[in-house]
Design a protein around this motif. Structure first.
Motif, mmCIF file in Angstrom:
data_model
loop_
_atom_site.group_PDB
_atom_site.id
_atom_site.type_symbol
_atom_site.label_atom_id
_atom_site.label_comp_id
_atom_site.label_asym_id
_atom_site.label_seq_id
_atom_site.Cartn_x
_atom_site.Cartn_y
_atom_site.Cartn_z
ATOM 1 N N UNK A 1 0.832 -1.169 0.000
ATOM 2 C CA UNK A 1 0.000 0.000 0.000
ATOM 3 C C UNK A 1 0.883 1.240 0.000
ATOM 4 N N UNK A 2 1.850 1.316 0.848
ATOM 5 C CA UNK A 2 2.803 2.399 0.849
ATOM 6 C C UNK A 2 2.270 3.702 1.438
ATOM 7 N N UNK A 3 3.055 4.735 1.307
ATOM 8 C CA UNK A 3 2.725 6.042 1.871
ATOM 9 C C UNK A 3 1.494 6.645 1.210
ATOM 10 N N UNK A 4 1.393 6.509 -0.096
ATOM 11 C CA UNK A 4 0.253 7.064 -0.831
ATOM 12 C C UNK A 4 -1.060 6.453 -0.317
ATOM 13 N N UNK A 5 -1.089 5.153 -0.202
ATOM 14 C CA UNK A 5 -2.283 4.466 0.297
ATOM 15 C C UNK A 5 -2.588 4.831 1.736
ATOM 16 N N UNK A 6 -1.563 4.981 2.547
ATOM 17 C CA UNK A 6 -1.761 5.357 3.941
ATOM 18 C C UNK A 6 -2.355 6.753 4.056
ATOM 19 N N UNK A 7 -1.851 7.687 3.266
ATOM 20 C CA UNK A 7 -2.350 9.065 3.327
ATOM 21 C C UNK A 7 -3.805 9.172 2.892
ATOM 22 N N UNK A 9 -5.947 6.539 2.633
ATOM 23 C CA UNK A 9 -6.778 5.567 3.330
ATOM 24 C C UNK A 9 -7.090 5.974 4.762
ATOM 25 N N UNK A 10 -6.247 6.807 5.347
ATOM 26 C CA UNK A 10 -6.419 7.215 6.741
ATOM 27 C C UNK A 10 -7.778 7.871 7.023
ATOM 28 N N UNK A 11 -8.266 8.768 6.194
ATOM 29 C CA UNK A 11 -9.569 9.377 6.499
ATOM 30 C C UNK A 11 -10.730 8.376 6.518
ATOM 31 N N UNK A 12 -10.562 7.250 5.862
ATOM 32 C CA UNK A 12 -11.622 6.247 5.835
ATOM 33 C C UNK A 12 -11.521 5.232 6.978
ATOM 34 N N UNK A 13 -10.507 5.358 7.810
ATOM 35 C CA UNK A 13 -10.317 4.406 8.907
ATOM 36 C C UNK A 13 -11.530 4.326 9.835
ATOM 37 N N UNK A 14 -12.153 5.442 10.211
ATOM 38 C CA UNK A 14 -13.345 5.325 11.075
ATOM 39 C C UNK A 14 -14.486 4.557 10.402
ATOM 40 N N UNK A 15 -14.642 4.712 9.115
ATOM 41 C CA UNK A 15 -15.688 3.990 8.391
ATOM 42 C C UNK A 15 -15.394 2.493 8.430
ATOM 43 N N UNK A 16 -14.150 2.122 8.201
ATOM 44 C CA UNK A 16 -13.762 0.709 8.243
ATOM 45 C C UNK A 16 -13.980 0.145 9.646
ATOM 46 N N UNK A 17 -13.693 0.938 10.676
ATOM 47 C CA UNK A 17 -13.880 0.491 12.056
ATOM 48 C C UNK A 17 -15.360 0.257 12.353
ATOM 49 N N UNK A 18 -16.225 1.142 11.896
ATOM 50 C CA UNK A 18 -17.662 0.986 12.130
ATOM 51 C C UNK A 18 -18.194 -0.238 11.385
#
Length: 78
Positions: A1-7, A9-18
């Motif tokens: 995934x790398x840095x690009x994916x992390x940057x 993908x991070x805003x969607x982390x709460x959605x994935x958690x829910x």
């Protein structure tokens, strides 16, 4: 995934958690629906309600059928 994916993908982390939390809750509910002790308690409660005159024979039959359907197929999706 790398840095690009992390940057990105991070805003969607709460959605994935829910979503994951919902999946865990669903799994737990399905386990409880199929637990023999829980099924027996529900059937006994239905039988007791019938003996106490709280429900009719038809309502008892429908309730027992619903408990057994839930045990074998799981909750309705809707």
């Amino acid at each position: 995934m790398g840095l690009f994916g992390l940057l990105f993908g991070w805003p969607l982390a709460p959605v994935h958690a829910v979503v994951r939390l919902g999946e865990l809750i669903q799994e737990q509910v399905e386990r409880e629906l199929r637990d023999p002790a829980a099924v027996r308690r529900r059937l006994e409660a239905i039988e007791e309600a019938r003996r106490a005159g709280e429900i009719s024979e038809e309502e008892e039959a429908r309730a027992v059928e619903e408990v057994l359907r839930l045990m074998t197929t799981g909750p309705r999706r809707g």
